[in-house]
Design a protein around this motif. Structure first.
Motif, PDB file in Angstrom:
ATOM      1  N   VAL A   1       2.193  12.820   3.679  1.00 14.26           N
ATOM      2  CA  VAL A   1       1.496  12.097   2.440  1.00 14.26           C
ATOM      3  C   VAL A   1       0.690  11.056   3.034  1.00 14.26           C
ATOM      4  O   VAL A   1       0.713  10.415   3.962  1.00 14.26           O
ATOM      5  N   LEU A   2      -0.420  11.093   2.515  1.00 16.00           N
ATOM      6  CA  LEU A   2      -1.669  10.333   2.860  1.00 16.00           C
ATOM      7  C   LEU A   2      -1.653   8.961   2.618  1.00 16.00           C
ATOM      8  O   LEU A   2      -1.825   8.315   1.510  1.00 16.00           O
ATOM      9  N   THR A   3      -0.821   8.306   3.730  1.00 18.92           N
ATOM     10  CA  THR A   3      -0.669   6.691   3.607  1.00 18.92           C
ATOM     11  C   THR A   3      -1.540   6.042   4.681  1.00 18.92           C
ATOM     12  O   THR A   3      -2.220   6.924   5.605  1.00 18.92           O
ATOM     13  N   ALA A   4      -1.408   4.820   4.927  1.00 16.53           N
ATOM     14  CA  ALA A   4      -1.920   4.306   6.232  1.00 16.53           C
ATOM     15  C   ALA A   4      -1.456   4.685   7.520  1.00 16.53           C
ATOM     16  O   ALA A   4      -2.179   4.750   8.541  1.00 16.53           O
ATOM     17  N   GLN A   5      -0.358   5.432   7.650  1.00 15.98           N
ATOM     18  CA  GLN A   5       0.111   6.250   8.455  1.00 15.98           C
ATOM     19  C   GLN A   5      -1.088   7.212   9.184  1.00 15.98           C
ATOM     20  O   GLN A   5      -0.664   7.607  10.487  1.00 15.98           O
ATOM     21  N   TRP A   6      -1.871   7.590   8.215  1.00 14.46           N
ATOM     22  CA  TRP A   6      -2.771   8.849   8.654  1.00 14.46           C
ATOM     23  C   TRP A   6      -4.078   8.135   9.232  1.00 14.46           C
ATOM     24  O   TRP A   6      -4.912   9.053   9.363  1.00 14.46           O
TER      25      TRP A   6
ATOM     26  N   ARG B   1      -1.670  21.617   1.711  1.00 12.53           N
ATOM     27  CA  ARG B   1      -2.409  20.308   1.283  1.00 12.53           C
ATOM     28  C   ARG B   1      -1.633  19.429   1.716  1.00 12.53           C
ATOM     29  O   ARG B   1      -0.213  19.402   1.806  1.00 12.53           O
ATOM     30  N   LEU B   2      -2.081  18.269   1.893  1.00 15.39           N
ATOM     31  CA  LEU B   2      -1.197  16.838   1.977  1.00 15.39           C
ATOM     32  C   LEU B   2      -0.886  16.224   0.663  1.00 15.39           C
ATOM     33  O   LEU B   2      -1.650  16.385  -0.221  1.00 15.39           O
ATOM     34  N   GLY B   3      -0.228  15.510   0.670  1.00 11.96           N
ATOM     35  CA  GLY B   3       0.523  14.882  -0.593  1.00 11.96           C
ATOM     36  C   GLY B   3      -0.178  13.551  -0.755  1.00 11.96           C
ATOM     37  O   GLY B   3      -0.754  13.080   0.203  1.00 11.96           O
ATOM     38  N   GLN B   4       0.081  12.913  -1.986  1.00 14.13           N
ATOM     39  CA  GLN B   4      -0.502  11.587  -2.355  1.00 14.13           C
ATOM     40  C   GLN B   4       0.645  10.673  -2.715  1.00 14.13           C
ATOM     41  O   GLN B   4       1.512  11.252  -3.082  1.00 14.13           O
ATOM     42  N   PRO B   5       0.532   9.554  -2.420  1.00 13.74           N
ATOM     43  CA  PRO B   5       1.546   8.215  -2.632  1.00 13.74           C
ATOM     44  C   PRO B   5       2.139   8.597  -4.071  1.00 13.74           C
ATOM     45  O   PRO B   5       3.242   8.454  -4.113  1.00 13.74           O
ATOM     46  N   ASP B   6       1.371   8.913  -4.969  1.00  8.57           N
ATOM     47  CA  ASP B   6       2.097   8.961  -6.492  1.00  8.57           C
ATOM     48  C   ASP B   6       2.962  10.016  -6.476  1.00  8.57           C
ATOM     49  O   ASP B   6       3.686  10.242  -7.582  1.00  8.57           O
ATOM     50  N   GLU B   7       2.775  11.279  -5.802  1.00  9.48           N
ATOM     51  CA  GLU B   7       3.727  12.299  -5.893  1.00  9.48           C
ATOM     52  C   GLU B   7       4.858  11.973  -5.210  1.00  9.48           C
ATOM     53  O   GLU B   7       5.711  12.675  -5.454  1.00  9.48           O
ATOM     54  N   VAL B   8       4.909  10.745  -4.360  1.00  9.92           N
ATOM     55  CA  VAL B   8       6.377  10.442  -3.974  1.00  9.92           C
ATOM     56  C   VAL B   8       6.857   9.527  -5.120  1.00  9.92           C
ATOM     57  O   VAL B   8       8.203   9.458  -5.250  1.00  9.92           O
TER      58      VAL B   8
ATOM     59  N   GLY C   1       0.830  -1.139   0.097  1.00  5.85           N
ATOM     60  CA  GLY C   1       0.149   0.053   0.169  1.00  5.85           C
ATOM     61  C   GLY C   1       1.052   1.395  -0.048  1.00  5.85           C
ATOM     62  O   GLY C   1       2.254   1.174  -0.183  1.00  5.85           O
ATOM     63  N   GLY C   2       0.198   2.345   0.078  1.00  9.68           N
ATOM     64  CA  GLY C   2       0.844   3.641   0.119  1.00  9.68           C
ATOM     65  C   GLY C   2       2.115   3.932  -0.961  1.00  9.68           C
ATOM     66  O   GLY C   2       1.727   3.839  -1.919  1.00  9.68           O
ATOM     67  N   ILE C   3       3.166   4.409  -0.507  1.00  6.11           N
ATOM     68  CA  ILE C   3       4.011   4.937  -1.374  1.00  6.11           C
ATOM     69  C   ILE C   3       4.628   3.750  -2.056  1.00  6.11           C
ATOM     70  O   ILE C   3       4.818   3.887  -3.390  1.00  6.11           O
ATOM     71  N   GLY C   4       4.789   2.541  -1.614  1.00  5.86           N
ATOM     72  CA  GLY C   4       5.309   1.440  -1.950  1.00  5.86           C
ATOM     73  C   GLY C   4       4.497   0.922  -3.094  1.00  5.86           C
ATOM     74  O   GLY C   4       5.042   0.460  -4.404  1.00  5.86           O
ATOM     75  N   ALA C   5       3.259   0.659  -3.075  1.00  6.11           N
ATOM     76  CA  ALA C   5       2.389   0.215  -3.837  1.00  6.11           C
ATOM     77  C   ALA C   5       2.231   1.203  -5.246  1.00  6.11           C
ATOM     78  O   ALA C   5       2.000   0.804  -6.220  1.00  6.11           O
ATOM     79  N   ALA C   6       2.273   2.559  -4.806  1.00  2.00           N
ATOM     80  CA  ALA C   6       1.988   3.784  -5.758  1.00  2.00           C
ATOM     81  C   ALA C   6       3.551   3.488  -6.776  1.00  2.00           C
ATOM     82  O   ALA C   6       3.425   3.614  -7.956  1.00  2.00           O
ATOM     83  N   THR C   7       4.367   3.460  -6.431  1.00  3.23           N
ATOM     84  CA  THR C   7       5.865   3.048  -6.912  1.00  3.23           C
ATOM     85  C   THR C   7       5.751   1.998  -7.841  1.00  3.23           C
ATOM     86  O   THR C   7       6.112   1.928  -8.934  1.00  3.23           O
ATOM     87  N   ALA C   8       5.234   0.795  -7.206  1.00  2.00           N
ATOM     88  CA  ALA C   8       5.339  -0.471  -8.100  1.00  2.00           C
ATOM     89  C   ALA C   8       4.260  -0.171  -9.157  1.00  2.00           C
ATOM     90  O   ALA C   8       4.576  -0.517 -10.408  1.00  2.00           O
ATOM     91  N   ARG C   9       2.885   0.494  -9.238  1.00  2.00           N
ATOM     92  CA  ARG C   9       2.208   0.638 -10.438  1.00  2.00           C
ATOM     93  C   ARG C   9       2.936   1.742 -11.221  1.00  2.00           C
ATOM     94  O   ARG C   9       2.602   1.499 -12.549  1.00  2.00           O
TER      95      ARG C   9
END
Length: 246
Positions: A182-187, A206-213, A12-20
């Motif tokens: 950044v809005l991940t499960a940590q939030w 604003r808060l960031g989105q995982p794909d922006e990382v 999920g989060g940054i890891g999943a966004a990076t994989a996609r």
């Protein structure tokens, strides 16, 4: 020839966004996470026409790393890039933190990175084009309440980045990313009011989105960043440059 990236914390989060994102750019993607939802991320990538393998495993286990690398070699080939993104954190002040909690965070955030780099290093060095991105945090540079072990490990990753970039300079590029809010499960569980207050602390409001990382991770891994190594890139919407004062 298709290149392969291995990403930890990819459920999920940054890891999943990076994989996609990496899969959409033509990379083969290996996903490693303790959370079995990592299988769903891999299935989504494959349904979109990408190449992906998922592994439910523990980044703190040498055996899990060995097993994952063996399966990656069979299914996708050697590893060309590594994104170390798995994390553990407990929000508690140091005087209330147990040794077990402190050690778990060091094991996942710092030792897990050591084990992953060591496991992948022979692959990464083979053609002198290997690339690593270590995902740290703005907590590496700023003191915030109730995250002493997390901050210590994230600061450790910035030092490890510089050391690895020096050690393997002509063979593997190593860079570090420092995400902010950044809005991940940590939030999860954070109230709307507290989210709004945190967003107001950024220059962008604003808060960031995982794909922006994920986007700068993709850049650092690729050939366009071929002369960039040993750097730390802050991706926080200006959170770290903005302070309020009367």
């Amino acid at each position: 020839m298709t290149r392969t990236v291995l990403i930890t914390g990819a459920a999920g989060g940054i890891g999943a966004a990076t994989a996609r994102r990496m899969a959409a750019s033509g990379w083969s993607v290996a996903l490693l996470d303790l959370d079995d939802r990592v299988d769903e991320v891999a299935a989504e990538i494959k349904s979109a026409g990408g190449r992906a393998l998922a592994f439910v495993g523990d980044v703190t286990s040498e055996n899990d790393w060995n097993d994952a690398l063996e399966q990656v070699h069979v299914g996708l080939g050697p590893v060309d890039a590594l994104v170390s993104n798995a994390l553990a954190t407990d929000r508690v002040a140091l005087h209330e933190m147990t040794l077990a909690s402190w050690q778990r965070q060091l094991d996942v955030n710092l030792t897990g990175t050591f084990l992953g780099v060591r496991a992948c290093l022979a692959d990464l060095r083979r053609d002198r084009r290997g690339s690593i991105v270590l995902v740290s945090s703005v907590h590496a540079n700023f003191g915030l309440p109730a995250v002493p072990a997390y901050a210590a490990t994230k600061a450790g990753l910035t030092g490890l980045t510089r050391q690895l970039a020096t050690e393997y300079g002509g063979e593997v590029r190593v860079n570090c990313l420092l995400p902010g809010p950044v809005l991940t499960a940590q939030w999860d569980g954070i109230s709307d009011a507290d989210r709004a207050a945190s967003a107001a602390q950024t220059a962008t409001g604003r808060l960031g989105q995982p794909d922006e990382v994920a986007a700068p991770i993709e850049f650092l891994l690729g050939d366009q960043a071929s002369f960039i190594t040993g750097t730390t890139l802050v991706v926080d919407g200006g959170w770290s440059i903005t302070k309020n004062s009367a």
